[in-house]
Scaffold this motif. Structure first.
Motif, mmCIF file in Angstrom:
data_model
loop_
_atom_site.group_PDB
_atom_site.id
_atom_site.type_symbol
_atom_site.label_atom_id
_atom_site.label_comp_id
_atom_site.label_asym_id
_atom_site.label_seq_id
_atom_site.Cartn_x
_atom_site.Cartn_y
_atom_site.Cartn_z
ATOM 1 N N PRO A 107 -7.935 -46.393 -21.851
ATOM 2 C CA PRO A 107 -8.373 -44.989 -21.828
ATOM 3 C C PRO A 107 -9.890 -44.933 -21.725
ATOM 4 N N PRO A 108 -10.474 -43.761 -21.510
ATOM 5 C CA PRO A 108 -11.934 -43.648 -21.499
ATOM 6 C C PRO A 108 -12.540 -44.216 -22.772
ATOM 7 N N ALA A 109 -13.781 -44.674 -22.672
ATOM 8 C CA ALA A 109 -14.448 -45.314 -23.811
ATOM 9 C C ALA A 109 -14.502 -44.406 -25.030
ATOM 10 N N CYS A 110 -14.610 -43.104 -24.818
ATOM 11 C CA CYS A 110 -14.695 -42.172 -25.947
ATOM 12 C C CYS A 110 -13.420 -42.181 -26.784
ATOM 13 N N TRP A 111 -12.277 -42.481 -26.169
ATOM 14 C CA TRP A 111 -10.990 -42.472 -26.866
ATOM 15 C C TRP A 111 -10.587 -43.833 -27.413
ATOM 16 N N ARG A 112 -11.208 -44.899 -26.922
ATOM 17 C CA ARG A 112 -10.752 -46.238 -27.309
ATOM 18 C C ARG A 112 -10.804 -46.487 -28.816
ATOM 19 N N PRO A 113 -11.879 -46.063 -29.532
ATOM 20 C CA PRO A 113 -11.888 -46.331 -30.974
ATOM 21 C C PRO A 113 -10.674 -45.752 -31.698
ATOM 22 N N LEU A 114 -10.263 -44.539 -31.339
ATOM 23 C CA LEU A 114 -9.116 -43.932 -32.005
ATOM 24 C C LEU A 114 -7.842 -44.708 -31.700
ATOM 25 N N PHE A 115 -7.620 -45.065 -30.448
ATOM 26 C CA PHE A 115 -6.396 -45.782 -30.104
ATOM 27 C C PHE A 115 -6.393 -47.199 -30.680
ATOM 28 N N GLN A 116 -7.554 -47.808 -30.770
ATOM 29 C CA GLN A 116 -7.626 -49.163 -31.322
ATOM 30 C C GLN A 116 -7.454 -49.183 -32.834
ATOM 31 N N SER A 117 -7.894 -48.113 -33.513
ATOM 32 C CA SER A 117 -7.867 -48.085 -34.985
ATOM 33 C C SER A 117 -6.744 -47.227 -35.541
ATOM 34 N N ARG A 118 -5.845 -46.756 -34.706
ATOM 35 C CA ARG A 118 -4.884 -45.733 -35.103
ATOM 36 C C ARG A 118 -3.974 -46.154 -36.260
ATOM 37 N N ARG A 119 -3.805 -47.445 -36.473
ATOM 38 C CA ARG A 119 -2.935 -47.918 -37.569
ATOM 39 C C ARG A 119 -3.716 -48.653 -38.655
ATOM 40 N N HIS A 120 -5.026 -48.552 -38.649
ATOM 41 C CA HIS A 120 -5.839 -49.287 -39.618
ATOM 42 C C HIS A 120 -5.645 -48.675 -41.009
ATOM 43 N N PRO A 121 -5.244 -49.459 -41.999
ATOM 44 C CA PRO A 121 -4.968 -48.896 -43.327
ATOM 45 C C PRO A 121 -6.217 -48.431 -44.068
ATOM 46 N N GLY A 122 -7.397 -48.880 -43.653
ATOM 47 C CA GLY A 122 -8.615 -48.483 -44.342
ATOM 48 C C GLY A 122 -9.280 -47.243 -43.786
ATOM 49 N N VAL A 123 -8.677 -46.631 -42.775
ATOM 50 C CA VAL A 123 -9.234 -45.418 -42.171
ATOM 51 C C VAL A 123 -8.446 -44.215 -42.668
ATOM 52 N N ARG A 124 -9.162 -43.210 -43.166
ATOM 53 C CA ARG A 124 -8.528 -42.023 -43.742
ATOM 54 C C ARG A 124 -8.091 -41.045 -42.649
ATOM 55 N N PRO A 125 -7.068 -40.237 -42.927
ATOM 56 C CA PRO A 125 -6.611 -39.262 -41.931
ATOM 57 C C PRO A 125 -7.716 -38.356 -41.393
ATOM 58 N N VAL A 126 -8.629 -37.894 -42.246
ATOM 59 C CA VAL A 126 -9.692 -37.013 -41.766
ATOM 60 C C VAL A 126 -10.588 -37.736 -40.771
ATOM 61 N N GLN A 127 -10.762 -39.045 -40.928
ATOM 62 C CA GLN A 127 -11.555 -39.808 -39.965
ATOM 63 C C GLN A 127 -10.870 -39.845 -38.605
ATOM 64 N N PHE A 128 -9.551 -40.062 -38.604
ATOM 65 C CA PHE A 128 -8.807 -40.044 -37.349
ATOM 66 C C PHE A 128 -8.958 -38.689 -36.651
ATOM 67 N N ALA A 129 -8.801 -37.624 -37.430
ATOM 68 C CA ALA A 129 -8.867 -36.284 -36.848
ATOM 69 C C ALA A 129 -10.235 -36.008 -36.239
ATOM 70 N N LEU A 130 -11.297 -36.305 -36.971
ATOM 71 C CA LEU A 130 -12.636 -36.018 -36.464
ATOM 72 C C LEU A 130 -13.040 -36.962 -35.339
ATOM 73 N N ALA A 131 -12.542 -38.190 -35.345
ATOM 74 C CA ALA A 131 -12.812 -39.089 -34.222
ATOM 75 C C ALA A 131 -12.174 -38.544 -32.944
ATOM 76 N N GLY A 132 -10.990 -37.967 -33.080
ATOM 77 C CA GLY A 132 -10.362 -37.344 -31.918
ATOM 78 C C GLY A 132 -11.138 -36.142 -31.429
ATOM 79 N N ILE A 133 -11.605 -35.323 -32.355
ATOM 80 C CA ILE A 133 -12.407 -34.164 -31.971
ATOM 81 C C ILE A 133 -13.707 -34.621 -31.306
ATOM 82 N N ASN A 134 -14.320 -35.663 -31.851
ATOM 83 C CA ASN A 134 -15.551 -36.191 -31.267
ATOM 84 C C ASN A 134 -15.344 -36.591 -29.811
ATOM 85 N N ALA A 135 -14.246 -37.323 -29.534
ATOM 86 C CA ALA A 135 -13.961 -37.737 -28.160
ATOM 87 C C ALA A 135 -13.679 -36.534 -27.263
#
Length: 228
Positions: free
Chosen positions: A84-112
């Motif tokens: 995917p575009p570089a802006c989306w790669r962090p979210l797709f790469q970290s989507r199952r990381h146990p140390g990342v909080r749900p709010v981080q996932f949400a805002l990373a998606g908004i950022n992209a």
């Protein structure tokens, strides 16, 4: 009214696709977290269009659909094993990381989506409607206000409460470094720049690539794993 109903069909298609993703993805999946809040905002846009609250519903619908298509294209790319575009790669790469909080996932998606996709969606909309970015400014601001409500929804529902202060301290510090307002302003500036560069395709392509990379870097920072 018949014309309005006809152009609403793509929004219905987008909502259906977002709902299908919501049903298919595990609830804790990082992409699913973003998808849920994005679905809520897309439905809010749809309701306001139906209520006649936008002065130019065709422009809002076109912008809304072009905007969503870029996120869905990133989802399809990841599902097919493509990059995917570089802006989306962090979210797709970290989507199952146990140390990342749900709010981080949400805002990373908004950022992209805001930092990269929104600027390109404005340009796509101008090409589709044969207009200039200035002609879409009111619609851009109206959709932006709904996006601000999305950020408020995220912070209200996904940020840990006072009982989780040990987690919330670094989390609050991390999330305070990013602002949807600033991202939205930057997206409008980028859209105007890309439109001005439309007759210089090589320069426009380089600008888009640099934007994509910069937004991806910010997304990676937002997804910094935090201690349990």
């Amino acid at each position: 009214m018949a014309q309005c109903e006809q152009v609403l069909t793509p929004v219905d298609t987008v909502v259906a696709r977002l709902r299908a993703l919501d049903a298919a993805l595990p609830a804790r999946d990082g992409v699913a977290v973003f998808n849920r809040v994005y679905l809520a905002v897309t439905q809010a846009v749809d309701r306001r269009v139906d209520a006649g609250l936008f002065p130019d519903p065709r422009a809002v619908i076109t912008l809304d659909v072009r905007f969503a298509e870029r996120y869905l294209a990133a989802v399809d790319a990841a599902a097919d094993g493509r990059r995917p575009p570089a802006c989306w790669r962090p979210l797709f790469q970290s989507r199952r990381h146990p140390g990342v909080r749900p709010v981080q996932f949400a805002l990373a998606g908004i950022n992209a989506h805001i930092g990269h996709d929104l600027a390109l969606a404005v340009v796509d909309t101008c090409r589709t409607l044969g207009c200039e970015p200035a002609d879409l400014e009111d619609e851009f601001e109206a959709v932006g206000e709904l996006l601000l409500s999305l950020e408020e929804r995220i912070r209200d529902t996904l940020v840990p409460g006072p009982e989780s202060l040990r987690i919330a301290d670094p989390l609050t510090h991390l999330l305070g470094a990013w602002s949807l307002d600033r991202a939205r302003d930057a997206a409008w500036t980028a859209a105007r720049a890309l439109w001005a560069l439309r007759r210089l395709p090589d320069v426009a392509a380089e600008f888009t690539e640099r934007l994509d990379t910069a937004v991806g870097f910010a997304g990676r920072m937002l997804l910094t794993p935090l201690p349990d």
